[in-house]
Design a protein around this motif. Structure first.
Motif, PDB file in Angstrom:
ATOM      1  N   ASN A 134       6.327 -12.838   5.511  1.00  0.00           N
ATOM      2  CA  ASN A 134       7.443 -11.899   5.638  1.00  0.00           C
ATOM      3  C   ASN A 134       8.546 -12.125   4.599  1.00  0.00           C
ATOM      4  OD1 ASN A 134       8.708  -9.697   6.883  1.00  0.00           O
ATOM      5  ND2 ASN A 134       9.988 -11.033   8.131  1.00  0.00           N
ATOM      6  N   SER A 135       8.208 -12.014   3.346  1.00  0.00           N
ATOM      7  CA  SER A 135       9.183 -12.193   2.263  1.00  0.00           C
ATOM      8  C   SER A 135      10.147 -11.013   2.240  1.00  0.00           C
ATOM      9  CB  SER A 135       8.462 -12.282   0.920  1.00  0.00           C
ATOM     10  OG  SER A 135       7.538 -13.333   0.917  1.00  0.00           O
ATOM     11  N   ILE A 136      11.460 -11.292   2.101  1.00  0.00           N
ATOM     12  CA  ILE A 136      12.438 -10.214   2.093  1.00  0.00           C
ATOM     13  C   ILE A 136      13.219 -10.133   0.781  1.00  0.00           C
ATOM     14  CG2 ILE A 136      12.689 -10.253   4.598  1.00  0.00           C
ATOM     15  CD1 ILE A 136      15.340 -11.675   4.259  1.00  0.00           C
TER      16      ILE A 136
ATOM     17  N   GLY B 176      16.487  -3.251   5.706  1.00  0.00           N
ATOM     18  CA  GLY B 176      16.520  -2.163   6.677  1.00  0.00           C
ATOM     19  C   GLY B 176      15.415  -2.268   7.708  1.00  0.00           C
ATOM     20  N   ASP B 177      14.995  -3.527   8.029  1.00  0.00           N
ATOM     21  CA  ASP B 177      13.930  -3.791   9.002  1.00  0.00           C
ATOM     22  C   ASP B 177      12.623  -3.107   8.609  1.00  0.00           C
ATOM     23  OD1 ASP B 177      13.007  -5.114  11.266  1.00  0.00           O
ATOM     24  OD2 ASP B 177      13.351  -3.376  12.556  1.00  0.00           O
ATOM     25  N   ARG B 178      12.417  -2.906   7.311  1.00  0.00           N
ATOM     26  CA  ARG B 178      11.211  -2.251   6.780  1.00  0.00           C
ATOM     27  C   ARG B 178      10.926  -0.936   7.513  1.00  0.00           C
ATOM     28  NH1 ARG B 178       8.565  -6.164   3.501  1.00  0.00           N
ATOM     29  NH2 ARG B 178       8.954  -8.307   4.118  1.00  0.00           N
TER      30      ARG B 178
ATOM     31  N   ARG C  30       4.243  -4.208  -1.111  1.00  0.00           N
ATOM     32  CA  ARG C  30       4.619  -3.974   0.293  1.00  0.00           C
ATOM     33  C   ARG C  30       3.724  -4.768   1.228  1.00  0.00           C
ATOM     34  NH1 ARG C  30       5.259  -3.897   4.923  1.00  0.00           N
ATOM     35  NH2 ARG C  30       6.119  -2.247   6.259  1.00  0.00           N
ATOM     36  N   VAL C  31       2.418  -4.787   0.969  1.00  0.00           N
ATOM     37  CA  VAL C  31       1.485  -5.520   1.830  1.00  0.00           C
ATOM     38  C   VAL C  31       1.728  -7.021   1.723  1.00  0.00           C
ATOM     39  CG1 VAL C  31      -0.931  -6.106   2.221  1.00  0.00           C
ATOM     40  CG2 VAL C  31      -0.289  -3.738   1.776  1.00  0.00           C
ATOM     41  N   TYR C  32       1.837  -7.528   0.507  1.00  0.00           N
ATOM     42  CA  TYR C  32       1.961  -8.973   0.321  1.00  0.00           C
ATOM     43  C   TYR C  32       3.234  -9.516   0.968  1.00  0.00           C
ATOM     44  CZ  TYR C  32       0.303 -13.229  -1.894  1.00  0.00           C
ATOM     45  OH  TYR C  32      -0.239 -14.468  -2.109  1.00  0.00           O
TER      46      TYR C  32
ATOM     47  N   ARG D 232      12.743  -1.498  -2.782  1.00  0.00           N
ATOM     48  CA  ARG D 232      12.444  -0.213  -2.127  1.00  0.00           C
ATOM     49  C   ARG D 232      10.977  -0.160  -1.702  1.00  0.00           C
ATOM     50  NH1 ARG D 232      17.588  -0.796  -3.510  1.00  0.00           N
ATOM     51  NH2 ARG D 232      18.824   1.012  -2.908  1.00  0.00           N
ATOM     52  N   PHE D 233      10.108  -0.742  -2.497  1.00  0.00           N
ATOM     53  CA  PHE D 233       8.695  -0.800  -2.125  1.00  0.00           C
ATOM     54  C   PHE D 233       8.496  -1.709  -0.915  1.00  0.00           C
ATOM     55  CE2 PHE D 233       7.812  -0.405  -6.979  1.00  0.00           C
ATOM     56  CZ  PHE D 233       8.184   0.929  -6.938  1.00  0.00           C
ATOM     57  N   MET D 234       9.248  -2.804  -0.873  1.00  0.00           N
ATOM     58  CA  MET D 234       9.106  -3.775   0.212  1.00  0.00           C
ATOM     59  C   MET D 234       9.618  -3.237   1.543  1.00  0.00           C
ATOM     60  SD  MET D 234      10.443  -6.947  -2.143  1.00  0.00           S
ATOM     61  CE  MET D 234      10.710  -8.103  -0.798  1.00  0.00           C
ATOM     62  N   SER D 235      10.530  -2.268   1.493  1.00  0.00           N
ATOM     63  CA  SER D 235      11.177  -1.794   2.723  1.00  0.00           C
ATOM     64  C   SER D 235      10.547  -0.543   3.308  1.00  0.00           C
ATOM     65  CB  SER D 235      12.661  -1.520   2.449  1.00  0.00           C
ATOM     66  OG  SER D 235      12.802  -0.375   1.618  1.00  0.00           O
ATOM     67  N   ILE D 236       9.615   0.081   2.605  1.00  0.00           N
ATOM     68  CA  ILE D 236       9.055   1.334   3.102  1.00  0.00           C
ATOM     69  C   ILE D 236       8.292   1.101   4.402  1.00  0.00           C
ATOM     70  CG2 ILE D 236       6.853   1.225   1.863  1.00  0.00           C
ATOM     71  CD1 ILE D 236       7.305   4.242   1.215  1.00  0.00           C
TER      72      ILE D 236
END
Length: 492
Positions: free
Chosen positions: A106-108, A38-40, A98-100, A257-261
């Protein structure tokens, strides 16, 4: 329960709303980061409720109430373990992951993160983790399809195969079209619907039973053991129930979900929303099962299947229009989890196999096409597995939960908090964790009948520590870890 046109209309309207959301987001997916994350850009409320809704599935409205109905308060330990695990996951894992995944390359996807974290130029971690995801999630998705089919079957008297086809088409269509944004926004609606149902039903049950004290008096006469919260002889069972919380650290559909916030500054708000939603929903679910004992006894009802107590109470206590809304909550729970798992599975095929290994120069449109085709492929396999209506849904879910928790959960935790962890430690941690779960389930229960996630988690942790100490950190890995820690401290 007999079919009524009011309930049918509500089900149709609800399904159309979910499909409309998928169509709306169809034109907004221009990149793979749009489709998979979702483009973070997800806000805290959407992220929190999406994580909760995708996590709980139909188990929250059927499995847990059924367990409390049969075994009583002692089975509430699983809810306690899940709440503790989810809270620790939000507090310890969310910010650093989320930071890492945004600062370093830019890991997705989760395999993306593992490869980047350990500078794995051989793609070993990517391949191992991708295989684990595909195997477990294909069966995980099938369990959701079975649950949805049984809901339609029980509610409308529809043939199982027809119900299975209907539910599968709805889930696949909006996942196929809308991607991550569609999944998250439908999860928001589904999460609110689930919580509302889990508040309304027990409140109405208490009203008809004459209050909590009167309900407990009835239970004490009918099933006094159901009011027992802890028994010495059940210590292993309590540990097994609480250990479900360990699984949270390794569930890919929750971790994304953590990665996209949108920002790590919004994680505390998301944590508050998510854990509040979870606490209210779990308490409501437990109450439905417990109060169901009193209601069935007081009004002399018959209940052949304890896991259908929510369905029976929704149909008995409310008019058909409201019953339709409440029963849609079960469909919501099933759809939210299955769609999230389908999306993670498709990202594994498109990103982790096709784009990163077989065709690194593939244009974005091609990767998007492969990802959508992957949704269909995984759903098709899961559909054929689901045609066996006698398969043990609970066993499949608990097995997959343990597998992810033992193979991914330990690696996630150590990788985010231990700079000295190495690629070899991560590889062996995954292998030892998954292998222990498989072997213990087959051979270990004869020695100690404990949930396999416990020995799996311990074996994986030990392997990570031993093999990391026996190997050296790859060049650049330590510097990347230090950079991420600086960003974490800077963002507060």
């Amino acid at each position: 329960m007999q079919i009524s046109y009011q309930i049918a209309i509500v089900f149709v309207l609800y399904s159309l709303l979910m499909l409309a959301i998928g169509f709306y987001f169809y034109r907004n997916n221009e990149t793979t980061e749009d489709y998979f994350l979702g483009d973070r850009s997800m806000g805290p409320v959407v992220s929190a409720l999406s994580a909760g809704a995708s996590d709980m599935s139909g188990w929250l409205l059927m499995g847990l109430p059924g367990a409390l109905y049969v075994g009583g308060l002692i089975n509430s330990h699983i809810a306690i373990g899940l709440t503790i695990g989810a809270t620790i996951n939000w507090v310890l894992v969310a910010k650093r992951l989320r930071v890492y995944t945004s600062v370093i390359d830019n890991s997705i996807t989760i395999p993306d993160y593992f490869e980047t974290r350990f500078s794995d130029d051989k793609h070993i971690l990517r391949l191992i983790s991708a295989v684990v995801i595909l195997i477990f999630f294909t069966f995980y998705v099938s369990s959701g399809l079975v649950s949805g089919a049984k809901l339609f079957e029980a509610t409308f008297g529809v043939k199982y195969n027809h119900a299975l086809i209907t539910g599968t088409l709805i889930i696949v269509t909006y996942t196929f079209l809308g991607g991550y944004k569609a999944v998250c926004w439908t999860d928001l609606i589904q999460g609110l619907l689930m919580m509302g149902a889990l508040v309304a039903v027990p409140c109405m049950m208490l009203y008809h039973l004459g209050g909590l004290q009167e309900s407990f008096n009835i239970i004490a006469r009918v099933k006094p053991g159901n009011l027992t919260f802890l028994e010495d002889s059940s210590l292993v069972a309590v540990i097994s129930s609480l250990a479900w919380g360990l699984g949270y650290f390794g569930q890919p559909h929750i971790l994304v979900r953590f990665m996209s916030i949108r920002s790590i500054k919004e994680i505390p708000q998301a944590t508050t929303v998510g854990i509040s939603w979870m606490g209210i929903s779990l308490i409501g679910s437990c109450l439905i099962g417990l109060l169901g004992v009193a209601y069935v006894a007081k009004f002399h009802l018959s209940l052949a299947d304890p896991e259908k107590i929510f369905i029976h109470m929704s149909a008995t206590l409310f008019n058909p229009w409201i019953s339709g809304v409440l029963l849609s909550a079960i469909l919501a729970a099933v759809m939210s989890t299955a769609s999230s798992q389908l999306l993670v599975s498709s990202s594994t095929i498109a990103e982790d196999f096709y784009s990163k290994i077989f065709n690194r120069e593939a244009p974005v449109k091609t990767v998007m096409m492969v990802s959508r085709a992957s949704v269909l492929a995984v759903a098709l396999i899961a559909f054929f597995i689901s045609t066996n209506r006698n398969a043990s849904v609970l066993k499949i879910v608990s097995y997959a939960w343990a597998g992810f928790g033992a193979s991914f959960g330990t690696v996630i935790l150590f990788s985010l908090f231990w700079a000295r962890m190495t690629r070899l430690g991560a590889i062996m941690g995954m292998i030892f964790g998954a292998s222990t779960v498989i072997l213990y389930d087959k051979f270990g229960r004869s020695f100690l009948d404990i949930y396999e996630i416990v020995p799996g988690f311990l074996a994986s942790s030990l392997a990570i520590i031993v093999f990391s100490l026996l190997s050296s950190v790859r060049p650049g890995t330590k510097d990347a870890f230090d950079l991420v820690m600086q960003e974490v401290r800077k963002e507060g």
